[in-house]
Motif scaffolding. Structure first.
Motif, PDB file in Angstrom:
ATOM      1  N   CYS A 159      -4.440   8.227   8.578  1.00 50.08           N
ATOM      2  CA  CYS A 159      -3.561   7.366   7.789  1.00 50.08           C
ATOM      3  C   CYS A 159      -2.446   6.704   8.592  1.00 50.08           C
ATOM      4  N   GLY A 160      -2.137   7.254   9.741  1.00 52.81           N
ATOM      5  CA  GLY A 160      -1.037   6.707  10.520  1.00 52.81           C
ATOM      6  C   GLY A 160       0.291   6.888   9.817  1.00 52.81           C
ATOM      7  N   GLU A 161       1.172   5.960  10.052  1.00 55.08           N
ATOM      8  CA  GLU A 161       2.520   6.052   9.504  1.00 55.08           C
ATOM      9  C   GLU A 161       2.596   5.647   8.038  1.00 55.08           C
ATOM     10  N   GLN A 162       1.483   5.205   7.473  1.00 56.04           N
ATOM     11  CA  GLN A 162       1.442   4.840   6.062  1.00 56.04           C
ATOM     12  C   GLN A 162       1.713   6.018   5.149  1.00 56.04           C
ATOM     13  N   ALA A 163       1.314   7.200   5.569  1.00 54.79           N
ATOM     14  CA  ALA A 163       1.365   8.379   4.709  1.00 54.79           C
ATOM     15  C   ALA A 163       2.803   8.855   4.526  1.00 54.79           C
ATOM     16  N   GLU A 164       3.133   9.157   3.273  1.00 51.40           N
ATOM     17  CA  GLU A 164       4.458   9.633   2.915  1.00 51.40           C
ATOM     18  C   GLU A 164       4.333  11.066   2.390  1.00 51.40           C
ATOM     19  N   GLU A 165       4.906  12.021   3.127  1.00 56.43           N
ATOM     20  CA  GLU A 165       4.826  13.417   2.681  1.00 56.43           C
ATOM     21  C   GLU A 165       5.784  13.633   1.521  1.00 56.43           C
ATOM     22  N   LEU A 166       5.271  14.283   0.478  1.00 55.99           N
ATOM     23  CA  LEU A 166       6.046  14.541  -0.729  1.00 55.99           C
ATOM     24  C   LEU A 166       6.185  16.042  -0.937  1.00 55.99           C
ATOM     25  N   PRO A 167       7.337  16.488  -1.420  1.00 52.75           N
ATOM     26  CA  PRO A 167       7.500  17.918  -1.711  1.00 52.75           C
ATOM     27  C   PRO A 167       6.459  18.378  -2.725  1.00 52.75           C
ATOM     28  N   ALA A 168       6.034  19.600  -2.576  1.00 53.88           N
ATOM     29  CA  ALA A 168       4.993  20.159  -3.445  1.00 53.88           C
ATOM     30  C   ALA A 168       5.595  20.702  -4.730  1.00 53.88           C
TER      31      ALA A 168
ATOM     32  N   VAL B  28     -13.215   6.169   0.328  1.00 49.76           N
ATOM     33  CA  VAL B  28     -12.626   5.885  -0.988  1.00 49.76           C
ATOM     34  C   VAL B  28     -11.123   5.646  -0.833  1.00 49.76           C
ATOM     35  N   ILE B  29     -10.475   6.456  -0.009  1.00 52.08           N
ATOM     36  CA  ILE B  29      -9.043   6.271   0.231  1.00 52.08           C
ATOM     37  C   ILE B  29      -8.800   4.892   0.838  1.00 52.08           C
ATOM     38  N   ALA B  30      -9.579   4.545   1.841  1.00 50.28           N
ATOM     39  CA  ALA B  30      -9.422   3.242   2.494  1.00 50.28           C
ATOM     40  C   ALA B  30      -9.659   2.103   1.501  1.00 50.28           C
ATOM     41  N   GLU B  31     -10.672   2.230   0.654  1.00 52.44           N
ATOM     42  CA  GLU B  31     -10.966   1.195  -0.335  1.00 52.44           C
ATOM     43  C   GLU B  31      -9.820   1.042  -1.338  1.00 52.44           C
ATOM     44  N   ALA B  32      -9.278   2.153  -1.801  1.00 52.86           N
ATOM     45  CA  ALA B  32      -8.156   2.086  -2.750  1.00 52.86           C
ATOM     46  C   ALA B  32      -6.965   1.376  -2.112  1.00 52.86           C
ATOM     47  N   LEU B  33      -6.648   1.732  -0.890  1.00 52.10           N
ATOM     48  CA  LEU B  33      -5.519   1.100  -0.209  1.00 52.10           C
ATOM     49  C   LEU B  33      -5.774  -0.389   0.012  1.00 52.10           C
ATOM     50  N   ALA B  34      -7.013  -0.752   0.332  1.00 54.38           N
ATOM     51  CA  ALA B  34      -7.360  -2.162   0.509  1.00 54.38           C
ATOM     52  C   ALA B  34      -7.205  -2.931  -0.798  1.00 54.38           C
ATOM     53  N   ARG B  35      -7.419  -2.265  -1.923  1.00 49.56           N
ATOM     54  CA  ARG B  35      -7.264  -2.881  -3.244  1.00 49.56           C
ATOM     55  C   ARG B  35      -5.827  -2.775  -3.762  1.00 49.56           C
ATOM     56  N   ASP B  36      -4.939  -2.232  -2.937  1.00 50.56           N
ATOM     57  CA  ASP B  36      -3.538  -2.038  -3.292  1.00 50.56           C
ATOM     58  C   ASP B  36      -3.365  -1.064  -4.455  1.00 50.56           C
TER      59      ASP B  36
ATOM     60  N   MET C 216       0.844  -1.181   0.000  1.00 54.34           N
ATOM     61  CA  MET C 216       0.000   0.000   0.000  1.00 54.34           C
ATOM     62  C   MET C 216       0.884   1.237   0.000  1.00 54.34           C
ATOM     63  N   ARG C 217       0.590   2.140  -0.928  1.00 52.59           N
ATOM     64  CA  ARG C 217       1.355   3.376  -1.023  1.00 52.59           C
ATOM     65  C   ARG C 217       0.393   4.549  -0.945  1.00 52.59           C
ATOM     66  N   LEU C 218       0.706   5.465  -0.052  1.00 51.33           N
ATOM     67  CA  LEU C 218      -0.112   6.660   0.168  1.00 51.33           C
ATOM     68  C   LEU C 218       0.812   7.850   0.275  1.00 51.33           C
ATOM     69  N   GLY C 219       0.763   8.715  -0.736  1.00 53.40           N
ATOM     70  CA  GLY C 219       1.554   9.933  -0.732  1.00 53.40           C
ATOM     71  C   GLY C 219       0.648  11.136  -0.617  1.00 53.40           C
ATOM     72  N   TYR C 220       1.189  12.187  -0.002  1.00 50.55           N
ATOM     73  CA  TYR C 220       0.418  13.424   0.095  1.00 50.55           C
ATOM     74  C   TYR C 220       1.350  14.616  -0.021  1.00 50.55           C
ATOM     75  N   THR C 221       0.765  15.729  -0.387  1.00 48.52           N
ATOM     76  CA  THR C 221       1.535  16.955  -0.523  1.00 48.52           C
ATOM     77  C   THR C 221       0.725  18.135   0.002  1.00 48.52           C
ATOM     78  N   ILE C 222       1.451  19.127   0.486  1.00 48.79           N
ATOM     79  CA  ILE C 222       0.855  20.367   0.976  1.00 48.79           C
ATOM     80  C   ILE C 222       1.618  21.512   0.324  1.00 48.79           C
ATOM     81  N   ALA C 223       0.994  22.191  -0.607  1.00 48.09           N
ATOM     82  CA  ALA C 223       1.642  23.339  -1.245  1.00 48.09           C
ATOM     83  C   ALA C 223       1.441  24.575  -0.370  1.00 48.09           C
ATOM     84  N   PRO C 224       2.412  25.476  -0.365  1.00 42.43           N
ATOM     85  CA  PRO C 224       2.344  26.600   0.567  1.00 42.43           C
ATOM     86  C   PRO C 224       1.292  27.667   0.248  1.00 42.43           C
TER      87      PRO C 224
END
Length: 181
Positions: A144-153, A117-125, A1-9
């Motif tokens: 998301c817990g520790e699953q989430a990976e912050e990515l540069p914006a 929807v996020i949970a379903e996608a992760l469950a489906r890999d 399972m891969r979960l990335g997120y970004t926060i632009a300033p």
């Protein structure tokens, strides 16, 4: 399972960044489901109108509502957002290479919106890329817990992460590592 997120300033920058990424991936044949947000400035000087484009078919749904010039309440039209959620859920069932969510916002922080929807996608890999509102960052991490990976914006960082999770580092490769030639 891969979960990335970004926060632009800056205000609206995450929307533009994710829309650009979605366009590039779609042009490469990546099956994307989810939403990108389109903000439209208003000529009357009030806050912008907010629409989401539901991927992949492109249906546009207005998710903001005009509450009048003196209002201070939330402008989100929750019913319209839930329509976008339902459309995204239906598309996810049809199959996808990536779930892209324009924003984990207040609605999601309160337990609604795209959380399921996020949970379903992760469950489906199926990998997930989400924009996160600064105000809801803690709620997102709680969800998301520790699953989430912050990515540069920035486009380059997101493309590198997406190429890794989708197996598409070679422009001639299709999602899942299958060559098109």
């Amino acid at each position: 399972m891969r979960l990335g997120y970004t926060i632009a300033p800056g205000r609206g920058e995450t929307n533009l960044l994710l829309a650009e990424i979605a366009g590039q991936l779609a042009a490469r044949g990546v099956r994307i489901v989810g939403t990108v947000q389109i903000d439209t400035d208003r000529s009357d000087g009030h806050k912008c109108d907010m629409d989401v484009q539901v991927l992949p078919e492109g249906k546009i749904i207005r998710i903001s509502q005009d509450l009048g010039t003196a209002s201070r309440g939330c402008r989100l039209n929750a019913e319209a957002l839930e329509t976008a959620v339902a459309d995204t859920e239906a598309a996810l069932v049809e199959g996808a290479d990536l779930l892209l969510i324009n924003k984990f916002g207040k609605h999601e922080a309160e337990g609604r919106g795209f959380r399921g929807v996020i949970a379903e996608a992760l469950a489906r890999d199926i990998p997930v890329l989400a924009g996160v509102n600064k105000l809801n960052h803690v709620a997102f991490l709680d969800f998301c817990g520790e699953q989430a990976e912050e990515l540069p914006a920035n486009t380059a960082a997101l493309k590198t992460w997406l190429d890794e999770v989708l197996g598409t580092t070679d422009p001639d490769r299709q999602p899942g590592g299958v060559h098109s030639k």
